[in-house]
Design a protein around this motif. Structure first.
Motif, PDB file in Angstrom:
ATOM      1  N   GLU A 185     -77.661  18.620  42.188  1.00 40.79           N
ATOM      2  CA  GLU A 185     -76.725  19.551  42.399  1.00 40.79           C
ATOM      3  C   GLU A 185     -77.185  21.129  42.583  1.00 40.79           C
ATOM      4  O   GLU A 185     -76.611  21.901  42.628  1.00 40.79           O
ATOM      5  CB  GLU A 185     -75.831  19.706  41.225  1.00 40.79           C
ATOM      6  N   ASP A 186     -78.466  20.983  43.043  1.00 43.99           N
ATOM      7  CA  ASP A 186     -79.039  22.323  43.463  1.00 43.99           C
ATOM      8  C   ASP A 186     -79.140  23.135  42.281  1.00 43.99           C
ATOM      9  O   ASP A 186     -78.882  24.556  42.458  1.00 43.99           O
ATOM     10  CB  ASP A 186     -78.664  22.893  44.750  1.00 43.99           C
ATOM     11  N   THR A 187     -79.419  22.899  41.012  1.00 43.74           N
ATOM     12  CA  THR A 187     -79.383  23.959  39.988  1.00 43.74           C
ATOM     13  C   THR A 187     -80.289  23.353  39.036  1.00 43.74           C
ATOM     14  O   THR A 187     -81.050  22.087  39.228  1.00 43.74           O
ATOM     15  CB  THR A 187     -78.108  24.058  39.450  1.00 43.74           C
ATOM     16  N   SER A 188     -80.470  24.136  37.913  1.00 40.89           N
ATOM     17  CA  SER A 188     -81.235  23.564  36.873  1.00 40.89           C
ATOM     18  C   SER A 188     -80.720  24.092  35.415  1.00 40.89           C
ATOM     19  O   SER A 188     -79.855  24.871  35.165  1.00 40.89           O
ATOM     20  CB  SER A 188     -82.613  24.276  36.646  1.00 40.89           C
ATOM     21  N   TYR A 189     -81.272  23.581  34.211  1.00 41.49           N
ATOM     22  CA  TYR A 189     -80.738  24.096  32.932  1.00 41.49           C
ATOM     23  C   TYR A 189     -80.888  25.800  32.699  1.00 41.49           C
ATOM     24  O   TYR A 189     -79.986  26.474  32.270  1.00 41.49           O
ATOM     25  CB  TYR A 189     -81.341  23.214  31.937  1.00 41.49           C
ATOM     26  N   ILE A 190     -81.968  26.398  33.147  1.00 46.85           N
ATOM     27  CA  ILE A 190     -82.492  27.382  33.050  1.00 46.85           C
ATOM     28  C   ILE A 190     -81.539  28.500  34.021  1.00 46.85           C
ATOM     29  O   ILE A 190     -81.004  29.494  33.335  1.00 46.85           O
ATOM     30  CB  ILE A 190     -84.091  27.864  33.413  1.00 46.85           C
ATOM     31  N   LYS A 191     -81.195  28.002  35.137  1.00 48.03           N
ATOM     32  CA  LYS A 191     -80.080  28.611  35.965  1.00 48.03           C
ATOM     33  C   LYS A 191     -78.837  28.825  35.288  1.00 48.03           C
ATOM     34  O   LYS A 191     -78.092  29.800  35.520  1.00 48.03           O
ATOM     35  CB  LYS A 191     -80.075  28.049  37.253  1.00 48.03           C
ATOM     36  N   LEU A 192     -78.513  27.527  34.778  1.00 43.08           N
ATOM     37  CA  LEU A 192     -77.022  27.571  34.324  1.00 43.08           C
ATOM     38  C   LEU A 192     -76.786  28.524  33.034  1.00 43.08           C
ATOM     39  O   LEU A 192     -75.812  29.141  32.807  1.00 43.08           O
ATOM     40  CB  LEU A 192     -76.696  25.955  33.884  1.00 43.08           C
ATOM     41  N   LEU A 193     -77.985  28.355  32.170  1.00 46.26           N
ATOM     42  CA  LEU A 193     -77.978  29.191  31.050  1.00 46.26           C
ATOM     43  C   LEU A 193     -78.011  30.526  31.281  1.00 46.26           C
ATOM     44  O   LEU A 193     -77.335  31.386  30.844  1.00 46.26           O
ATOM     45  CB  LEU A 193     -79.343  28.885  30.042  1.00 46.26           C
ATOM     46  N   LYS A 194     -78.738  31.082  32.318  1.00 40.34           N
ATOM     47  CA  LYS A 194     -78.858  32.295  32.737  1.00 40.34           C
ATOM     48  C   LYS A 194     -77.252  32.997  33.064  1.00 40.34           C
ATOM     49  O   LYS A 194     -76.783  33.879  32.895  1.00 40.34           O
ATOM     50  CB  LYS A 194     -79.748  32.808  33.788  1.00 40.34           C
ATOM     51  N   GLU A 195     -76.805  32.119  34.152  1.00 35.89           N
ATOM     52  CA  GLU A 195     -75.309  32.340  34.714  1.00 35.89           C
ATOM     53  C   GLU A 195     -74.425  32.367  33.369  1.00 35.89           C
ATOM     54  O   GLU A 195     -73.372  33.238  33.414  1.00 35.89           O
ATOM     55  CB  GLU A 195     -75.052  31.484  35.763  1.00 35.89           C
ATOM     56  N   THR A 196     -74.595  31.429  32.547  1.00 32.79           N
ATOM     57  CA  THR A 196     -73.430  31.387  31.500  1.00 32.79           C
ATOM     58  C   THR A 196     -73.498  32.762  30.559  1.00 32.79           C
ATOM     59  O   THR A 196     -72.715  33.345  30.137  1.00 32.79           O
ATOM     60  CB  THR A 196     -73.605  30.237  30.875  1.00 32.79           C
ATOM     61  N   ARG A 197     -74.659  32.947  30.114  1.00 29.94           N
ATOM     62  CA  ARG A 197     -75.034  34.372  29.442  1.00 29.94           C
ATOM     63  C   ARG A 197     -74.500  35.598  30.151  1.00 29.94           C
ATOM     64  O   ARG A 197     -73.857  36.427  29.622  1.00 29.94           O
ATOM     65  CB  ARG A 197     -76.598  34.489  29.327  1.00 29.94           C
ATOM     66  N   LYS A 198     -74.805  35.687  31.537  1.00 29.55           N
ATOM     67  CA  LYS A 198     -74.367  36.773  32.231  1.00 29.55           C
ATOM     68  C   LYS A 198     -73.120  36.918  32.217  1.00 29.55           C
ATOM     69  O   LYS A 198     -72.365  38.062  32.260  1.00 29.55           O
ATOM     70  CB  LYS A 198     -74.953  36.601  33.967  1.00 29.55           C
ATOM     71  N   SER A 199     -72.270  35.818  32.586  1.00 29.74           N
ATOM     72  CA  SER A 199     -70.682  35.849  32.623  1.00 29.74           C
ATOM     73  C   SER A 199     -70.121  36.299  31.382  1.00 29.74           C
ATOM     74  O   SER A 199     -69.314  37.184  31.234  1.00 29.74           O
ATOM     75  CB  SER A 199     -70.445  34.444  32.918  1.00 29.74           C
ATOM     76  N   MET A 200     -70.709  35.696  30.088  1.00 28.67           N
ATOM     77  CA  MET A 200     -70.126  36.132  28.930  1.00 28.67           C
ATOM     78  C   MET A 200     -70.629  37.403  28.641  1.00 28.67           C
ATOM     79  O   MET A 200     -69.720  38.265  28.100  1.00 28.67           O
ATOM     80  CB  MET A 200     -70.827  35.030  27.940  1.00 28.67           C
ATOM     81  N   ALA A 201     -71.709  37.775  28.937  1.00 24.73           N
ATOM     82  CA  ALA A 201     -72.162  39.301  28.519  1.00 24.73           C
ATOM     83  C   ALA A 201     -71.096  40.214  29.335  1.00 24.73           C
ATOM     84  O   ALA A 201     -70.788  41.482  28.926  1.00 24.73           O
ATOM     85  CB  ALA A 201     -73.433  39.817  29.146  1.00 24.73           C
ATOM     86  N   LYS A 202     -70.900  40.066  30.438  1.00 29.15           N
ATOM     87  CA  LYS A 202     -69.817  40.721  31.434  1.00 29.15           C
ATOM     88  C   LYS A 202     -68.638  40.884  30.666  1.00 29.15           C
ATOM     89  O   LYS A 202     -67.614  41.932  30.514  1.00 29.15           O
ATOM     90  CB  LYS A 202     -69.709  40.402  32.595  1.00 29.15           C
ATOM     91  N   LYS A 203     -68.199  39.763  30.231  1.00 31.23           N
ATOM     92  CA  LYS A 203     -66.820  39.638  29.655  1.00 31.23           C
ATOM     93  C   LYS A 203     -66.953  40.469  28.318  1.00 31.23           C
ATOM     94  O   LYS A 203     -65.950  41.163  28.046  1.00 31.23           O
ATOM     95  CB  LYS A 203     -66.584  38.398  29.265  1.00 31.23           C
ATOM     96  N   TYR A 204     -67.905  40.248  27.434  1.00 27.62           N
ATOM     97  CA  TYR A 204     -68.006  40.929  26.236  1.00 27.62           C
ATOM     98  C   TYR A 204     -67.883  42.384  26.210  1.00 27.62           C
ATOM     99  O   TYR A 204     -67.422  43.262  25.626  1.00 27.62           O
ATOM    100  CB  TYR A 204     -69.171  40.370  25.287  1.00 27.62           C
TER     101      TYR A 204
ATOM    102  N   ASP B 296     -65.033  44.673  26.733  1.00 23.88           N
ATOM    103  CA  ASP B 296     -64.364  44.773  25.491  1.00 23.88           C
ATOM    104  C   ASP B 296     -64.927  45.769  24.398  1.00 23.88           C
ATOM    105  O   ASP B 296     -65.880  45.361  23.982  1.00 23.88           O
ATOM    106  CB  ASP B 296     -63.982  43.515  24.577  1.00 23.88           C
ATOM    107  N   ILE B 297     -64.366  47.157  24.432  1.00 27.81           N
ATOM    108  CA  ILE B 297     -65.026  48.062  23.787  1.00 27.81           C
ATOM    109  C   ILE B 297     -65.189  47.726  22.121  1.00 27.81           C
ATOM    110  O   ILE B 297     -66.008  48.431  21.431  1.00 27.81           O
ATOM    111  CB  ILE B 297     -64.262  49.302  23.889  1.00 27.81           C
TER     112      ILE B 297
END
Length: 346
Positions: free
Chosen positions: A282-301, A304-305
């Protein structure tokens, strides 16, 4: 997400083979187990973990053999009569065999996960039962490990010289049969069930490999596995391995856990090697998915002030705020504080 844990009829049939030497038959065992008498009538049938548990316990009761799993694995005289067996018989070496087995294991058994790795010049062929009803059944574990040893000899016509054998269950009172069968040190209460031997033996050749047949059988195996996955995922087209891994990462990170690839693979009933291969397709890796998930969650959090940087650092599994600061800047080009400020100004 729900992945049905089941075992093929061919695997259970191999456990019940040669019971005539005990003076009983497979029919006797099935009747005593109080399961559907036609349960093994077709190699395409799948047995639940509860049905498997009942059949194994019935066989132990009727044979009165407290080492039945060891003995049935030791006397395994033929491979699995299904596509996985045909794949293994046409591999070139034991290394290739075990690689393929880990990928396609679910075809015969989705109640456990097998894997192999090299540690200090030793090959570790391991198996972990992940089903609650079967994980404490030592006959099931012992059949798989002693059967693995027998099957390797069937494939290569050579016997492995073992360094150690590990079992996750507690040590029985009498271990003489373990010593006789494995002829090496046998350890109990370990993290996995495993055969451990000199890694050079992974180069042992399979008796009559055929690369063309391997390609054909492996194509069929992939189709069967995809069919299992489609059924288990209720035909949800969004359930790629990438999406399933991301879902698990979100769930675990929200709890403040930083899951390893081993933990994620176990939740998906896969070996680490299999999960890596699926993600690679699927042209990805566990490391890439972990990075993208953390990035997405970081932006969301950060939007919220009410959520502090220390809290975000903890939830996303960073050791300290400075580590989160560096990671976020590498992802976005700006610091967490700058991102929060830009969001709040809009």
């Amino acid at each position: 997400m729900h992945l049905t844990k089941s075992i093929s009829a061919t695997k259970i049939s191999s456990f019940l083979s040669n019971l005539n030497c005990y003076g009983i038959s497979t029919k006797d065992v099935i009747k005593n187990a109080d399961v559907n008498p036609l349960i093994l009538s077709s190699p395409d049938n799948r047995l639940s973990s509860l049905e498997t548990q009942k059949i194994i316990n019935s066989a132990v009761r009727l044979t009165k053999d407290n080492n039945l799993g060891l003995h049935q694995g030791e006397h395994l005289s033929k491979g699995f009569s299904n596509i996985l067996g045909y794949v293994l018989m046409n591999c070139s070496t034991l290394n290739e065999c075990w690689t393929k087995y880990c990928i396609y294991e679910k075809i015969i058994d989705s109640t456990s996960i097998s894997d192999f790795k090299i540690m200090d010049n030793y090959a570790v062929l391991s198996n972990v039962t992940i089903n609650n009803e079967l994980e404490d059944n030592r006959h099931f574990s012992e059949f798989k490990i002693s059967g693995m040893l027998s099957y390797i000899k069937l494939l290569s016509n050579e016997a492995l010289k073992l360094h150690e054998v590990h079992f996750s269950h507690s040590k029985p009172n009498n271990t003489s049969e373990y010593k006789r069968i494995f002829q090496c040190k046998v350890l109990f209460e370990k993290s996995t069930n495993a055969l451990i031997f000199d890694s050079d033996q992974l180069n042992i050749s399979v008796i009559e490999p055929n690369k063309k047949l391997l390609l054909l059988f492996e194509k069929n195996a992939q189709e069967i596995l995809e069919g299992f996955d489609n059924n288990n995922n209720n035909n949800n087209n969004n359930n790629t391995y990438s999406n399933m891994v991301t879902e698990i990462l979100f769930e675990e990170l929200r709890k403040g856990n930083l899951p390893s690839i081993e933990n994620v693979a176990k939740k998906l009933l896969l070996s680490i090697r299999s999960l890596q291969l699926y993600l690679q397709k699927e042209d990805t890796s566990y490391i890439k998915l972990l990075k993208e998930t953390r990035k997405s969650m970081a932006k969301k959090y950060l939007s919220d002030i009410n959520i502090s940087l220390d809290e975000i650092t903890y939830v996303l599994g960073f050791s300290e705020p400075s580590a989160f600061h560096r990671a976020f800047k590498s992802w976005t080009g700006i610091t967490p504080a700058q991102f929060r400020k830009s969001v709040l100004n809009h």
